[in-house]
Scaffold this motif. Structure first.
Motif, short mmCIF file in Angstrom:
data_model
loop_
_atom_site.label_atom_id
_atom_site.label_comp_id
_atom_site.label_asym_id
_atom_site.label_seq_id
_atom_site.Cartn_x
_atom_site.Cartn_y
_atom_site.Cartn_z
N SER A 3 -21.14 0.19 -45.91
CA SER A 3 -21.66 1.40 -46.54
C SER A 3 -20.61 2.50 -46.51
O SER A 3 -19.77 2.55 -45.60
N ILE A 4 -20.67 3.35 -47.52
CA ILE A 4 -19.77 4.49 -47.64
C ILE A 4 -20.57 5.76 -47.43
O ILE A 4 -21.63 5.94 -48.01
N ALA A 5 -20.03 6.64 -46.59
CA ALA A 5 -20.83 7.73 -46.05
C ALA A 5 -20.97 8.95 -46.96
O ALA A 5 -21.90 9.71 -46.79
N HIS A 6 -20.10 9.14 -47.89
CA HIS A 6 -20.18 10.35 -48.72
C HIS A 6 -19.80 10.02 -50.16
O HIS A 6 -18.76 9.39 -50.39
N ILE A 7 -20.58 10.50 -51.10
CA ILE A 7 -20.20 10.32 -52.50
C ILE A 7 -18.97 11.16 -52.82
O ILE A 7 -18.24 10.90 -53.79
N GLU A 8 -18.71 12.16 -51.99
CA GLU A 8 -17.48 12.96 -52.12
C GLU A 8 -16.23 12.09 -52.07
O GLU A 8 -15.20 12.42 -52.68
N GLU A 9 -16.30 10.97 -51.36
CA GLU A 9 -15.12 10.10 -51.22
C GLU A 9 -14.57 9.66 -52.57
O GLU A 9 -13.35 9.53 -52.75
N ARG B 58 -19.53 -3.13 -25.93
CA ARG B 58 -20.49 -2.04 -25.77
C ARG B 58 -21.79 -2.31 -26.51
O ARG B 58 -22.85 -1.86 -26.11
N GLY B 59 -21.68 -3.03 -27.64
CA GLY B 59 -22.88 -3.36 -28.39
C GLY B 59 -23.25 -2.36 -29.47
O GLY B 59 -24.42 -2.25 -29.84
N TYR B 60 -22.26 -1.64 -30.00
CA TYR B 60 -22.54 -0.72 -31.09
C TYR B 60 -23.03 -1.49 -32.32
O TYR B 60 -22.60 -2.62 -32.57
N ASP B 61 -23.88 -0.86 -33.09
CA ASP B 61 -24.40 -1.49 -34.30
C ASP B 61 -23.39 -1.46 -35.44
O ASP B 61 -23.43 -2.33 -36.32
N PHE B 62 -22.52 -0.46 -35.44
CA PHE B 62 -21.56 -0.28 -36.52
C PHE B 62 -20.23 0.22 -35.96
O PHE B 62 -20.18 0.79 -34.87
N LEU B 63 -19.16 0.04 -36.75
CA LEU B 63 -17.87 0.62 -36.46
C LEU B 63 -17.55 1.59 -37.60
O LEU B 63 -17.53 1.20 -38.76
N LYS B 64 -17.32 2.85 -37.24
CA LYS B 64 -17.13 3.89 -38.27
C LYS B 64 -15.66 4.32 -38.35
O LYS B 64 -15.03 4.60 -37.34
N GLY C 103 -18.52 4.20 -42.97
CA GLY C 103 -17.84 5.48 -42.87
C GLY C 103 -17.26 5.93 -44.18
O GLY C 103 -17.86 5.78 -45.25
N HIS C 104 -16.05 6.47 -44.11
CA HIS C 104 -15.42 7.09 -45.26
C HIS C 104 -14.70 6.04 -46.12
O HIS C 104 -14.13 5.09 -45.60
N GLY C 105 -14.71 6.27 -47.43
CA GLY C 105 -13.94 5.43 -48.32
C GLY C 105 -12.45 5.61 -48.08
O GLY C 105 -12.01 6.67 -47.59
N GLN C 106 -11.67 4.60 -48.41
CA GLN C 106 -10.22 4.66 -48.18
C GLN C 106 -9.54 5.34 -49.38
O GLN C 106 -9.28 4.74 -50.41
N ARG C 107 -9.26 6.62 -49.21
CA ARG C 107 -8.86 7.47 -50.32
C ARG C 107 -7.50 7.12 -50.90
O ARG C 107 -7.23 7.41 -52.08
N LYS C 108 -6.62 6.53 -50.12
CA LYS C 108 -5.27 6.22 -50.59
C LYS C 108 -5.14 4.80 -51.12
O LYS C 108 -4.04 4.37 -51.48
N LEU C 109 -6.25 4.08 -51.15
CA LEU C 109 -6.24 2.70 -51.62
C LEU C 109 -7.15 2.56 -52.84
O LEU C 109 -8.09 3.34 -53.00
N PRO C 110 -6.89 1.59 -53.69
CA PRO C 110 -7.77 1.36 -54.85
C PRO C 110 -9.21 1.12 -54.42
O PRO C 110 -9.49 0.70 -53.29
N LEU C 111 -10.14 1.34 -55.33
CA LEU C 111 -11.58 1.27 -55.06
C LEU C 111 -11.99 -0.02 -54.37
O LEU C 111 -12.81 -0.01 -53.44
#
Length: 440
Positions: free
Chosen positions: A216-222, A168-174, A200-208
């Protein structure tokens, strides 16, 4: 005798105007006697002339120098401030694309990163039309559909999804925040083959360290979920984590504004004030009515609305701002993104995001970098993000100095988009058109 309403007459005038582009059709311009904030360093270059030719900055010189180039249009910019165009790095298309682009442009946004292709949308077509000037639009890039664990249950799912993104040619995978480790690592392996950045979102169940493999990570909330309760309150640990993030090369979008909006929805008094916001007139009538109703998620769930929840939300926002400051101190590149949704309108929302970033403890210059210099580097657009000869003419003219207060980015006198000039009158006409068409 039949009498036309003033609103209908105004709309007809707008439609006549829009039979031709709102852009000035001049090929060359001179901003005369302007104060430049170039963003390659923290400085104001006073009383300058900036000449634009065929969509690029061809000359910058003191206004005292006699002009030697012939220009089609002179823009009197005495006492005003010229900054690079702003980038909205977390945009979501919720309604009419033409209207939302106009809201972005009227607020000085000349580049946008779309963060999900929703069902029924064709973001590749939108990108093509935006970047070939088939519609009035900022420079545009897009991710594919927002992928959750349910979309990526097996290795074969991962392979198919990544191949589709390439085709499809997307610039990113989220991605979402809950992928199993094996699936996540396979996804990184497959996207690396095709050079598709994972965001997208950070992987909350895995170490940093796992999340730091993303672009890139989409939210500092992560990070409130990645870190343990003890780690979140340990300033030394947070600084060490920020150093690791800097070394990884990951970019972070704080998206503080959309988190603040949760509390504004949930709190009865704040919600009443929010519903009186004049910007709501730019939303489609039915969409606005839903967003202002008590049936929205943030109004029905006690996790948000209970008194103790409101206190928690405020404390969490303050933590996010503290960590934003720590990241900035350790030179982690930040991207301004407002996660446009609901009553957080495209364009207007970015200015609130910048205000919250500045309130986190960044200087106005550091804050402005998150919407200019940093996005240009992230998007690998070397001709964008600063004001210098040879750079693209994506510019915003302000009446007040944003290096004194970032709120001054809202004092927009005009926008130069892809080398074409939209003055305040043209921007106001665009907003009027959005307001009118949103009523029906």
């Amino acid at each position: 005798m039949f009498k036309l309403s003033k609103s209908f007459i105004s709309y007809c005038i707008l439609m006549v105007i829009n039979l031709g582009p709102l852009f000035s059709q001049s090929k060359s311009f001179a901003f005369e006697d302007v104060n430049i904030i170039p963003m390659n360093r923290e400085v104001v270059l006073y009383n300058q002339r900036v000449i634009i030719t065929n969509g690029k900055i061809s000359k910058i010189e003191p206004v005292s120098v006699k002009i030697t180039k012939n220009v089609d249009s002179v823009i009197n910019a005495k006492g005003k401030y010229l900054i690079p165009g702003l980038a909205e790095m977390h945009y979501h298309l919720e309604n009419n694309i033409q209207n939302e682009f106009k809201l972005l442009i009227a607020n000085g946004v000349t580049a946008a990163r779309n963060m999900a292709e929703y069902e029924g949308q064709d973001q590749i077509k939108i990108r093509e039309e935006a970047n070939t000037n088939k519609m009035l639009a900022p420079y545009y890039v897009t991710s594919g559909p927002y992928l959750k664990a349910e979309n990526l249950q097996t290795v074969d799912d991962v392979i198919d999804v990544v191949e589709n993104h390439k085709k499809r040619g997307y610039d990113f995978l989220k991605i979402a925040d809950n992928l199993p480790k094996e699936i996540y690592l396979k996804l990184l392996e497959e996207t690396t083959k095709y050079g598709i950045p994972v965001i997208g979102h950070g992987q909350r169940k895995l170490p940093l360290g796992y999340s730091l493999k993303m672009k890139s990570i989409a939210h500092i909330e992560e990070f409130m979920n990645i870190f343990s309760s003890e780690e979140k309150e340990d300033v030394k640990y947070l600084k060490e984590a920020a150093i690791k993030m800097k070394k990884s090369g990951v970019y972070v979008s704080p998206t503080l504004g959309i988190f603040e909006m949760i509390g504004r929805y949930a709190d009865d008094d704040k919600f009443e004030i929010l519903k009186k916001n004049d910007e709501i007139k730019y939303l489609p009538k039915k969409y606005a009515a839903y967003c202002m109703s008590d049936s929205i998620h943030y109004r029905t769930n006690s996790w948000f609305t209970a008194p103790e929840s409101l206190i928690r939300l405020q404390n969490e926002l303050e933590w996010q701002q503290r960590f934003t400051k720590i990241l900035n101190n350790e030179k982690v590149p930040l991207l301004a993104g407002s996660d446009t949704y609901g009553l957080f309108l495209p364009g207007f929302s970015l200015h609130r995001e910048l205000e919250l970033i500045q309130e986190s403890g960044l200087t106005p210059f550091e804050t402005l970098k998150t919407a200019t210099v940093n996005p240009a580097k992230y998007l690998e657009r070397p001709l964008s993000g600063i004001i210098a000869e040879g750079k693209l003419a994506d510019l915003v003219l302000l009446s007040k100095n944003p290096l004194e207060d970032i709120q001054n980015t809202k004092t927009i006198e005009g926008v130069m988009l892809k080398g074409k000039w939209l003055d305040r009158k043209a921007l106001d006409l665009m907003l009027k058109e959005v307001e009118y068409t949103s009523k029906y």
